[in-house]
Design an enzyme around this catalytic site. Sequence first.
Site, short mmCIF file in Angstrom:
data_model
loop_
_atom_site.label_atom_id
_atom_site.label_comp_id
_atom_site.label_asym_id
_atom_site.label_seq_id
_atom_site.Cartn_x
_atom_site.Cartn_y
_atom_site.Cartn_z
N LEU A 53 0.88 -1.16 0.00
CA LEU A 53 0.00 0.00 0.00
C LEU A 53 0.92 1.21 0.00
CD1 LEU A 53 -3.01 0.78 0.17
CD2 LEU A 53 -2.81 0.74 2.65
N ASP A 54 0.76 2.11 -0.96
CA ASP A 54 1.65 3.26 -1.10
C ASP A 54 1.79 4.01 0.22
OD1 ASP A 54 2.12 2.76 -3.73
OD2 ASP A 54 0.87 4.37 -4.52
N PRO A 55 2.98 4.59 0.48
CA PRO A 55 3.15 5.40 1.70
C PRO A 55 2.11 6.52 1.83
CG PRO A 55 5.29 4.94 0.74
CD PRO A 55 4.26 4.43 -0.23
N ALA A 57 -0.91 6.39 0.94
CA ALA A 57 -2.24 5.83 1.16
C ALA A 57 -2.38 5.39 2.62
CB ALA A 57 -2.47 4.63 0.25
#
EC number: 5.4.99.25
Length: 314
Positions: A53-55, A57
């Site tokens: 999960l992207d930083p 997000a």
Amino acid sequence: MTEQRPSQQAKQPRRDVHGVLLLDKPIGWSSNDALIRAKRLLWAKKAGHTGTLDPLATGLLPLCFGEATKFSQDLLEADKTYEAVVRLGIRTSTADAEGEVLSERPVAVTPEQLRAAIGRFVGEIDQVPPMHSALKKDGKPLYEYARAGQTVERAARRVTIRAIDVLATDLDAAAPTVTLRVCCSKGTYIRTLGEDLGEALGCGAHLVALRRTQVGSLTLDGAVTLEALEAASEDQRAALLAPVDALLQTLPRVELGAEDSRRFLHGQRLPLQLSLPSAEQVRVYGARGEAGASLLGVAAWQGGVLRPERLVHL
């Protein structure tokens, strides 16, 4: 007497921890950093996450510990659901709020035009992965090329958007936005979806907020923050873990007697009379010593025979 910090205390040995932690990842943390922190807090020997999960997000990041890691691939393959806020009128170098502004265009979008544009992205679509992503090219993540100012050729990938729901719109504001709920297959880039939607509307767009709310059948209900995990006692932390079979709730349940349980745990195929369709995966429970009925593993059911696939040793 001054209380010792955890780092000053005698190092506690790692232990066998089995289960799933539904983590509500905070913004700014990478998935791997969040996993490492949770693993240390639980003193777990073995752990793994179920897809990055992207930083930038927030939201649901299921973390698997011990025997639960045997089923983490299932969540990697599962559909995901996100809530995304898309800013219309501005396109950036990273397709999110972190990038440099590449262009600004006026926004003259009606609700009807928005719905029509969104409809073009529901179903199977081809997406070109963004340069600022962890996807690798020649063994090197794309974001490393991007940081060096390089753009490399990326092949479009087929993904599936199950549904897009409009949760809120503010089309007439100075900074017009639309908030979407997106249910999609693995490998879907919501940043790219937001950018492509902006192009379809003729105004450009970028992502300003992203929150994952569901992975497979798992939701944010009962999810815990890193702050809550850190503040909890050792016993409380262990109680926050969902059991291993929380990952398997969509599979039919089969229960075995003591003798069949023993044979199953030895990897033996079992001819049984079950009212289940063939070629279906099932979760198998049975006797395990004096522990009573517990999860034994996952099996394939075909032609009247139960074939062990993944055994659980709890």
